[in-house]
Scaffold this motif. Structure first.
Motif, PDB file in Angstrom:
ATOM      1  N   UNK A   1       0.837  -1.174   0.000  1.00 53.94           N
ATOM      2  CA  UNK A   1       0.000   0.000   0.000  1.00 53.94           C
ATOM      3  C   UNK A   1       0.888   1.245   0.000  1.00 53.94           C
ATOM      4  N   UNK A   2       0.584   2.168  -0.858  1.00 55.03           N
ATOM      5  CA  UNK A   2       1.336   3.394  -1.056  1.00 55.03           C
ATOM      6  C   UNK A   2       0.892   4.425  -0.010  1.00 55.03           C
ATOM      7  N   UNK A   3       1.863   5.116   0.656  1.00 58.26           N
ATOM      8  CA  UNK A   3       1.473   6.108   1.662  1.00 58.26           C
ATOM      9  C   UNK A   3       0.798   7.314   1.003  1.00 58.26           C
ATOM     10  N   UNK A   4      -0.150   7.893   1.723  1.00 58.32           N
ATOM     11  CA  UNK A   4      -0.839   9.086   1.240  1.00 58.32           C
ATOM     12  C   UNK A   4      -0.273  10.313   1.935  1.00 58.32           C
ATOM     13  N   UNK A   5      -0.628  11.474   1.415  1.00 63.59           N
ATOM     14  CA  UNK A   5      -0.173  12.719   2.036  1.00 63.59           C
ATOM     15  C   UNK A   5      -0.703  12.850   3.458  1.00 63.59           C
ATOM     16  N   UNK A   6      -1.920  12.405   3.695  1.00 63.97           N
ATOM     17  CA  UNK A   6      -2.490  12.483   5.035  1.00 63.97           C
ATOM     18  C   UNK A   6      -1.729  11.592   6.015  1.00 63.97           C
ATOM     19  N   UNK A   7      -1.389  10.388   5.575  1.00 68.05           N
ATOM     20  CA  UNK A   7      -0.659   9.479   6.462  1.00 68.05           C
ATOM     21  C   UNK A   7       0.746  10.012   6.750  1.00 68.05           C
ATOM     22  N   UNK A   8       1.371  10.636   5.760  1.00 61.63           N
ATOM     23  CA  UNK A   8       2.701  11.230   5.963  1.00 61.63           C
ATOM     24  C   UNK A   8       2.600  12.402   6.931  1.00 61.63           C
ATOM     25  N   UNK A   9       1.582  13.249   6.757  1.00 62.41           N
ATOM     26  CA  UNK A   9       1.402  14.409   7.631  1.00 62.41           C
ATOM     27  C   UNK A   9       1.148  13.970   9.067  1.00 62.41           C
ATOM     28  N   UNK A  10       0.326  12.950   9.260  1.00 60.18           N
ATOM     29  CA  UNK A  10       0.046  12.493  10.621  1.00 60.18           C
ATOM     30  C   UNK A  10       1.285  11.848  11.239  1.00 60.18           C
ATOM     31  N   UNK A  11       2.086  11.142  10.441  1.00 62.35           N
ATOM     32  CA  UNK A  11       3.320  10.549  10.946  1.00 62.35           C
ATOM     33  C   UNK A  11       4.311  11.640  11.353  1.00 62.35           C
ATOM     34  N   UNK A  12       4.385  12.709  10.547  1.00 64.38           N
ATOM     35  CA  UNK A  12       5.262  13.840  10.887  1.00 64.38           C
ATOM     36  C   UNK A  12       4.799  14.517  12.168  1.00 64.38           C
ATOM     37  N   UNK A  13       3.485  14.659  12.359  1.00 66.15           N
ATOM     38  CA  UNK A  13       2.948  15.280  13.563  1.00 66.15           C
ATOM     39  C   UNK A  13       3.279  14.441  14.794  1.00 66.15           C
ATOM     40  N   UNK A  14       3.150  13.112  14.662  1.00 68.76           N
ATOM     41  CA  UNK A  14       3.491  12.221  15.775  1.00 68.76           C
ATOM     42  C   UNK A  14       4.973  12.343  16.122  1.00 68.76           C
TER      43      UNK A  14
END
Length: 130
Positions: A1-14
């Protein structure tokens, strides 16, 4: 599964939250260590302060007043130059750099200086014999 911009943004926030938490822990630990270090430094100073010379006391004061910067070299810490001139009557020497010591300028007004100057008209002060 390819990461989405939302998943990247939430990972960066964490990760940012984790970094903030780690920085706060680091700050608290540094304060605790600083308190322990202060206690150790004060005990060493109480034991040895009377044995420090003026240059060492000045270095300690500079560190305390200015933070952890390296102190400027004092006259005692600079490399000592060999003497170029000396006063035979008291044995005081001078490297020839900077302003002459007071004893040299005071000697210039004496009779012995005038007699010496008459015999050595081209010299400023008596040369150091060593």
């Amino acid at each position: 599964m390819k990461p989405t911009l939302d998943s990247i943004a939430s990972a960066k926030a964490k990760l940012a939250d984790e970094i903030r938490a780690l920085e706060q822990q680091e700050q608290a630990l540094r304060k605790e260590q600083a308190a322990d270090a202060f206690t150790q430094v004060m005990s060493v100073l109480h034991l040895f302060a009377q044995h420090f010379d003026n240059a060492q006391k000045a270095e300690i004061a500079a560190l305390v007043a200015g933070g952890a910067k390296a102190p400027k070299k004092t006259a005692a810490q600079k490399a000592e130059l060999p003497p170029k001139y000396w006063l035979p009557h008291n044995g005081e020497t001078w490297s020839g750099r900077g302003r002459p010591p007071r004893s040299f300028t005071a000697w210039e007004g004496t009779v012995s200086h005038k007699e010496w100057k008459a015999r050595h008209p081209k010299e400023k002060f008596p040369k150091f014999p060593g």
